[in-house]
Design an enzyme around this catalytic site. Structure first.
Site, PDB file in Angstrom:
ATOM      1  N   SER A  38      41.706  38.423  45.787  1.00  0.00           N
ATOM      2  CA  SER A  38      41.134  37.340  45.251  1.00  0.00           C
ATOM      3  C   SER A  38      41.910  36.612  44.270  1.00  0.00           C
ATOM      4  CB  SER A  38      39.668  37.418  44.867  1.00  0.00           C
ATOM      5  OG  SER A  38      39.796  38.367  43.529  1.00  0.00           O
ATOM      6  N   LYS A  39      41.431  35.691  43.923  1.00  0.00           N
ATOM      7  CA  LYS A  39      42.205  34.823  42.765  1.00  0.00           C
ATOM      8  C   LYS A  39      42.600  35.535  41.873  1.00  0.00           C
ATOM      9  CE  LYS A  39      43.158  30.706  43.462  1.00  0.00           C
ATOM     10  NZ  LYS A  39      44.561  30.488  43.420  1.00  0.00           N
ATOM     11  N   ARG A  40      41.871  36.763  41.442  1.00  0.00           N
ATOM     12  CA  ARG A  40      42.004  37.538  40.242  1.00  0.00           C
ATOM     13  C   ARG A  40      43.317  38.314  40.135  1.00  0.00           C
ATOM     14  NH1 ARG A  40      39.584  42.166  40.410  1.00  0.00           N
ATOM     15  NH2 ARG A  40      38.429  41.631  42.601  1.00  0.00           N
TER      16      ARG A  40
ATOM     17  N   GLY B  85      45.968  36.938  41.205  1.00  0.00           N
ATOM     18  CA  GLY B  85      47.023  35.876  41.187  1.00  0.00           C
ATOM     19  C   GLY B  85      46.830  34.986  42.266  1.00  0.00           C
TER      20      GLY B  85
ATOM     21  N   GLU C  90      50.689  27.672  46.811  1.00  0.00           N
ATOM     22  CA  GLU C  90      51.014  28.176  45.455  1.00  0.00           C
ATOM     23  C   GLU C  90      52.483  28.612  45.480  1.00  0.00           C
ATOM     24  OE1 GLU C  90      47.461  29.597  42.771  1.00  0.00           O
ATOM     25  OE2 GLU C  90      46.847  29.806  45.016  1.00  0.00           O
TER      26      GLU C  90
END
Ligand code: GLU
Length: 480
Positions: free
Chosen positions: A251-253, A255, A261
Site C-alpha cells: 500500500s501507499k505506506r 512508498g 510515480e
C-alpha cells in the site's frame, strides 16, 4: 490455438504495481505463445471510474511497453472495449439466462434486503437471500416487468460442487451451498462484475484468465455462469498478492505504488518490467537480470509460485542500476536529454562532433547511477564550468597550508605532460607525489575537489582526461 488473454482494469485509480504485474504476466504469456493480448476497460462503476484514470492506465502500459493487440485505440473484432459501451450485451445475456431458467427476476427492495442482512449479522447469523422471488407466479412477474417495476436479476445457483484447476494453485473446490443466488443485473439495470466479465471473456474468446488471487472467491460464480451460458470455461491462473517488506499487503505506506510515480522518479521501464516479472514468477536458475525478450522466451504460467511475493524497493533500485549499466550511451543520452536541457547543458553537438566524448563520459557515470534522474546532475563537471563546491570536501582536501605548493607543482606537470590520457596522468601524479614525499592521495583528493567541486567522482584520471587539459588547469588555479 494460440492463447487469447486479457488485462481488464477498472479505471478507479492509477495503474498500480499489482495491476501492472498482472498485465505483464498476461502480456508475456501472449507474446511467448504468439497469442493475443486484449485490453478491456471495466468501467461499469461509473461513480468511481474516470477518463483521466483510463488515460493514465494507457500511458503507464505504453511506458512499460505492454502493447495490446485488441482494445481501446487499436480496435479489434470484439469491440467496443469499454464495458459501459457494451451494456446491451450484458442485459441480453441476463435475459437469456432468465429464459433458460438459470436466473430469475428479483423484485425485493435492496434496502429491505440490506436491513434483513444487517439484522441477521447483528444476531451473529450469516444471511443468504432466501429465493422468495423464485416463488412468484409467472403472470405476476410478467405484469411487473411490463409495468417497468425496478428489479434485479439473480443467478439461480444449482446444488453441487464447483471446481476448477488453477494453473497456480491446483484444484480448488467450492460447495455451491455456500454460494448465494448472486445478482447479475442490479435494480439500476447495470450488470454486476460477475456477469460483465464472463460475457466479455466468452465473446472475446479468452482462453486463460490470469488475474490476482483476490479474485479466487469470485471464480466459482463465474464458472457457474460459463456453464449456464453453455460456453467453454477458460483456464484460470490466480497470481499471488504483492506484499510490502513487512509482509502486509502493498500500500501507499510502502512508498510509491503507481507505475507513473516510478516513471517520474527515473526508473527504466526495462528495470520495472524485469522486477515485476520476478514478483511471484520464478524463471528457474540464478539469472536475475533479463531483457524483455529473455522474459518472453522463458515465461510460463506454471512458473508462478503460490506464495505471496514481497516487494523490495532496494531490489528495484538494484535492477534499475543493472539495466542502466546495460543501456548504450546514445540511448541514455536520448532519455536524459530533457534533464540536460533543463539544466542548460544540452547542445546538439553532443549528437555529432562530441558524440564519442559524451559516450565516454556516460560510461563513467552510468555504473554509479541508481536511476536515470541521477545521471544529468552528475555530468556538471563535464558540461559546465560553473562548479558547485562541497564545503566539507573543500575543507578536508584543499585547506591544508601545504596544498597550494603541491598543486602548483602538479599544474606544471599538467601543462607539460606530453599526453593527457588517464594512464599517463596517473603515472605522472604518482611520480610527482613520490618526488615530493607525499601520498598520492593528497594530490588525488585535492585535484578531484578542484576539478569537480565534490569529494566523490568516478575514477579521477578518466575524469581529467575527459574534462581536458585546458579546463583542468583553469580549475586547478584555486581562488585565493
Ligand atoms: N476489473 C477487475 C479488476 O480490476 C478485473 C477482474 C478480472 O480480471 O477478472 O479487479
Amino acid at each position: 490455438m494460440p492463447p487469447r488473454v486479457r488485462f481488464a482494469p477498472s479505471p478507479t485509480g492509477y495503474l498500480h504495481v499489482g495491476g501492472a504485474r498482472t498485465a505483464l504476466f498476461n502480456w508475456l504469456y501472449a507474446r511467448r505463445h504468439g497469442g493475443t493480448f486484449i485490453l478491456r476497460i471495466e468501467d461499469t462503476d461509473m461513480e468511481r471510474s474516470s477518463t483521466d484514470m483510463v488515460t493514465a492506465i494507457f500511458d503507464s502500459m505504453t511506458w512499460l511497453g505492454l502493447d495490446w493487440d485488441e482494445g481501446p485505440r487499436v480496435g479489434g473484432p470484439h469491440g467496443p472495449y469499454f464495458q459501459t459501451e457494451r451494456l446491451d450485451k450484458y442485459r441480453a445475456a441476463a435475459d437469456a439466462l432468465v429464459a433458460s431458467a438459470h436466473a430469475y427476476r428479483c423484485f425485493c427492495k435492496p434496502d429491505d434486503l440490506k436491513a434483513e442482512r444487517a439484522a441477521a449479522e447483528a444476531a451473529g447469523q450469516t444471511w443468504n437471500y432466501d429465493r422468495r422471488c423464485t416463488r412468484l407466479a409467472p403472470d405476476d412477474i410478467a405484469r411487473r416487468v411490463a409495468a417497468r417495476e425496478s428489479h434485479a436479476v439473480r443467478f439461480l445457483v444449482p446444488a453441487g460442487i464447483t471446481a476448477f484447476d488453477d494453473l497456480v494453485h491446483g484444484r480448488i473446490e467450492f460447495d455451491n451451498a455456500n454460494i448465494e443466488d448472486f445478482v447479475i443485473i442490479r435494480s439500476d439495470t447495470y450488470p454486476t462484475y460477475h456477469l460483465s466479465v464472463v460475457v466479455d471473456d466468452v465473446e472475446m474468446q479468452i482462453t486463460e484468465v490470469v488475474r490476482g488471487d483476490d479474485h479466487i472467491s469470485n471464480t466459482p460464480k463465474q464458472v457457474l455462469l460459463y456453464v449456464a451460458m453453455g460456453a467453454a470455461v477458460p483456464k484460470f491462473a490466480h497470481v499471488p498478492l504483492i506484499m510490502g517488506p513487512d509482509k502486509k499487503r502493498l500500500s501507499k505506506r510502502h512508498g510509491a505504488t503507481s507505475v507513473g510515480e516510478y516513471e517520474t522518479q527515473g526508473y527504466l521501464p526495462e528495470a520495472m518490467v524485469n522486477f515485476l516479472a520476478l514478483l511471484g514468477w520464478n524463471p528457474g536458475g540464478d539469472q536475475e537480470v533479463f531483457s524483455r525478450q529473455e522474459l518472453i522466451d522463458r515465461f510460463t504460467l506454471e512458473g508462478i509460485s503460490g506464495g505471496n511475493a514481497v516487494f523490495n524497493p532496494d531490489k528495484l533500485d538494484w535492477f534499475n542500476q543493472q539495466h542502466i549499466m546495460r543501456l548504450p550511451a546514445d540511448d541514455v543520452l536520448r532519455r536524459i536529454r530533457p534533464d540536460l536541457e533543463a539544466l542548460g547543458w544540452w547542445s546538439d553537438d553532443l549528437l555529432s562532433t562530441r558524440a564519442d566524448w559524451i559516450a565516454r563520459v556516460l560510461a563513467l557515470i552510468k555504473p554509479r547511477a541508481k536511476n536515470l534522474s541521477e545521471i544529468a546532475p552528475q555530468m556538471r563537471a563535464f558540461l559546465s564550468d560553473n562548479l558547485v563546491f562541497d564545503d566539507a570536501a573543500v575543507k578536508k582536501h584543499l585547506s591544508d597550508p601545504s596544498v597550494p605548493a603541491h598543486l602548483q607543482a602538479w599544474i606544471a606537470v599538467l601543462e607539460t605532460t606530453p599526453s593527457f590520457d588517464a594512464a599517463s596522468l596517473e603515472a605522472a601524479l604518482r611520480a610527482l607525489a613520490e618526488a615530493r614525499g607525499i601520498k598520492p592521495g593528497v594530490l588525488i583528493h585535492a585535484t578531484r575537489v578542484a576539478v569537480t567541486g565534490q569529494g566523490n567522482s568516478p575514477g579521477l584520471f578518466e575524469v581529467l582526461e575527459l574534462v581536458g587539459r585546458d579546463r583542468v588547469i583553469a580549475r586547478m588555479h584555486l581562488p585565493a
